[in-house]
Motif scaffolding. Sequence first.
Motif, PDB file in Angstrom:
ATOM      1  N   THR A  38       0.902  -1.202   0.096  1.00  0.00           N
ATOM      2  CA  THR A  38      -0.060  -0.029   0.031  1.00  0.00           C
ATOM      3  C   THR A  38       0.902   1.063   0.174  1.00  0.00           C
ATOM      4  O   THR A  38       0.454   2.344   0.428  1.00  0.00           O
ATOM      5  N   TYR A  39       1.903   1.069  -0.356  1.00  0.00           N
ATOM      6  CA  TYR A  39       3.018   2.427  -0.450  1.00  0.00           C
ATOM      7  C   TYR A  39       3.633   2.790  -1.809  1.00  0.00           C
ATOM      8  O   TYR A  39       4.664   2.354  -1.928  1.00  0.00           O
ATOM      9  N   PRO A  40       2.820   3.186  -2.643  1.00  0.00           N
ATOM     10  CA  PRO A  40       3.494   3.599  -3.986  1.00  0.00           C
ATOM     11  C   PRO A  40       4.352   4.673  -3.673  1.00  0.00           C
ATOM     12  O   PRO A  40       4.212   5.580  -2.991  1.00  0.00           O
ATOM     13  N   PRO A  41       5.470   4.766  -4.884  1.00  0.00           N
ATOM     14  CA  PRO A  41       5.689   3.998  -5.773  1.00  0.00           C
ATOM     15  C   PRO A  41       6.511   2.550  -5.319  1.00  0.00           C
ATOM     16  O   PRO A  41       7.053   2.255  -6.467  1.00  0.00           O
ATOM     17  N   PHE A  42       6.664   2.231  -4.210  1.00  0.00           N
ATOM     18  CA  PHE A  42       7.610   1.092  -3.883  1.00  0.00           C
ATOM     19  C   PHE A  42       6.966  -0.247  -4.019  1.00  0.00           C
ATOM     20  O   PHE A  42       7.490  -1.110  -4.374  1.00  0.00           O
ATOM     21  N   SER A  43       5.826  -0.114  -3.251  1.00  0.00           N
ATOM     22  CA  SER A  43       5.046  -1.469  -3.178  1.00  0.00           C
ATOM     23  C   SER A  43       3.450  -1.260  -3.014  1.00  0.00           C
ATOM     24  O   SER A  43       2.822  -0.915  -1.979  1.00  0.00           O
ATOM     25  N   TYR A  44       2.809  -1.516  -4.077  1.00  0.00           N
ATOM     26  CA  TYR A  44       1.476  -1.178  -4.260  1.00  0.00           C
ATOM     27  C   TYR A  44       0.693  -2.136  -5.279  1.00  0.00           C
ATOM     28  O   TYR A  44       1.260  -2.542  -5.985  1.00  0.00           O
ATOM     29  N   LYS A  45      -0.695  -2.238  -5.341  1.00  0.00           N
ATOM     30  CA  LYS A  45      -1.446  -2.919  -6.184  1.00  0.00           C
ATOM     31  C   LYS A  45      -1.925  -2.035  -7.408  1.00  0.00           C
ATOM     32  O   LYS A  45      -2.524  -0.885  -7.076  1.00  0.00           O
ATOM     33  N   SER A 116      15.531  11.072   1.486  1.00  0.00           N
ATOM     34  CA  SER A 116      15.491  12.146   2.521  1.00  0.00           C
ATOM     35  C   SER A 116      14.011  12.268   3.027  1.00  0.00           C
ATOM     36  O   SER A 116      13.248  12.246   1.981  1.00  0.00           O
ATOM     37  N   PRO A 117      13.541  12.656   3.932  1.00  0.00           N
ATOM     38  CA  PRO A 117      12.393  12.832   4.588  1.00  0.00           C
ATOM     39  C   PRO A 117      11.691  14.350   3.957  1.00  0.00           C
ATOM     40  O   PRO A 117      12.911  15.169   3.985  1.00  0.00           O
ATOM     41  N   GLN A 118      10.455  14.318   3.859  1.00  0.00           N
ATOM     42  CA  GLN A 118      10.173  15.703   3.381  1.00  0.00           C
ATOM     43  C   GLN A 118       8.827  16.014   3.896  1.00  0.00           C
ATOM     44  O   GLN A 118       7.893  14.796   4.247  1.00  0.00           O
ATOM     45  N   ILE A 119       8.719  17.097   3.924  1.00  0.00           N
ATOM     46  CA  ILE A 119       7.173  17.609   4.643  1.00  0.00           C
ATOM     47  C   ILE A 119       6.369  17.623   3.604  1.00  0.00           C
ATOM     48  O   ILE A 119       6.568  18.289   2.420  1.00  0.00           O
ATOM     49  N   LEU A 186      11.037  10.758  -2.172  1.00  0.00           N
ATOM     50  CA  LEU A 186      10.815   9.996  -3.338  1.00  0.00           C
ATOM     51  C   LEU A 186       9.606   9.651  -3.577  1.00  0.00           C
ATOM     52  O   LEU A 186       8.819   9.743  -4.597  1.00  0.00           O
ATOM     53  N   LEU A 187       8.800   9.378  -2.642  1.00  0.00           N
ATOM     54  CA  LEU A 187       7.199   9.145  -2.557  1.00  0.00           C
ATOM     55  C   LEU A 187       6.564  10.257  -2.851  1.00  0.00           C
ATOM     56  O   LEU A 187       5.536  10.359  -3.791  1.00  0.00           O
ATOM     57  N   VAL A 188       7.134  11.572  -2.149  1.00  0.00           N
ATOM     58  CA  VAL A 188       6.165  12.826  -2.736  1.00  0.00           C
ATOM     59  C   VAL A 188       6.510  13.154  -4.281  1.00  0.00           C
ATOM     60  O   VAL A 188       5.507  13.424  -4.764  1.00  0.00           O
ATOM     61  N   LYS A 193       4.027  13.558  -9.554  1.00  0.00           N
ATOM     62  CA  LYS A 193       4.373  13.475 -10.939  1.00  0.00           C
ATOM     63  C   LYS A 193       2.862  12.452 -11.525  1.00  0.00           C
ATOM     64  O   LYS A 193       2.621  12.778 -12.707  1.00  0.00           O
ATOM     65  N   SER A 194       2.598  11.348 -10.614  1.00  0.00           N
ATOM     66  CA  SER A 194       1.891  10.612 -11.325  1.00  0.00           C
ATOM     67  C   SER A 194       0.224  10.568 -10.958  1.00  0.00           C
ATOM     68  O   SER A 194      -0.507   9.838 -11.573  1.00  0.00           O
TER      69      SER A 194
END
Length: 254
Positions: A38-45, A116-119, A186-188, A193-194
């Motif tokens: 449940t964690y795009p873009p790393f691991s999700y359906k 890196s962490p991001q707000i 990277l998630l942000v 973007k997508s």
Amino acid sequence: MQRFKQLALALLIASSSAAAVSPATVTKGVLTIGQEGTYPPFSYKDAQGNLTGFDVDIAKAVAAKLGLKPQFVLTEWSGILAGLQVDKYDVIINQVGITAERQKNIGFSAPYAFSSPQIIVRKTGGGAYQTLSDLKGKRVGVGLGSNFEQQLRAAGGINVVTYPGAPEYLADLAAGRLDAAYNDRLLVGYLIKSQNLPIKGAGIIGQPEPVGIALKKSNTSLKAAIDKALLQMKADGTYAKISRQWFGQDVSKP
């Protein structure tokens, strides 16, 4: 069985090619992998219900180098590290940050990514928070049990609101129930973007942090085999191809 598995992995390390080792020598040819899903873009359906993502592709590539079939076990983040300790899976490939605290209890491969962490704030009406100090007195959503939660609590004065996964707290952020959220840069970037989410990145906090494949500290043979597989992936271009597909850049370096 465990002793036999360790011996098989030792043979794997000594081999010039991981594929030269019979898959049947290690847990019937299977590498079990803990992920959230449940964690795009790393691991999700995806829309068809298939598990996908950067970490999914990395996991498949590592398993291939080991001559094993990947088998994914989906677990909420809050319990994912505990699942490793009770042998629910062999490894976790799910953006697990390598921290001194975690290294007391679990082992890690060499880093395979840095971020890196991001707000995170709303596009409209969101605060221009650049530091953790700016978040004092604010309601900030974060994943339960994550390194990000620890950082927020260590900063002090922040109203930390925990969730089982990123989709839940990003939805609350978009709805105005949170002032901000806190997660991986990277998630942000991927979400902006997508996906059509009304969010944007604010302050990037600290220096790039290493991410590794988590496994039991006692499983040194598996660690050595995985480290070798990661080196092979970087040398033959497999890693760069996966990384650029998801992020447009090679994220294996700080």
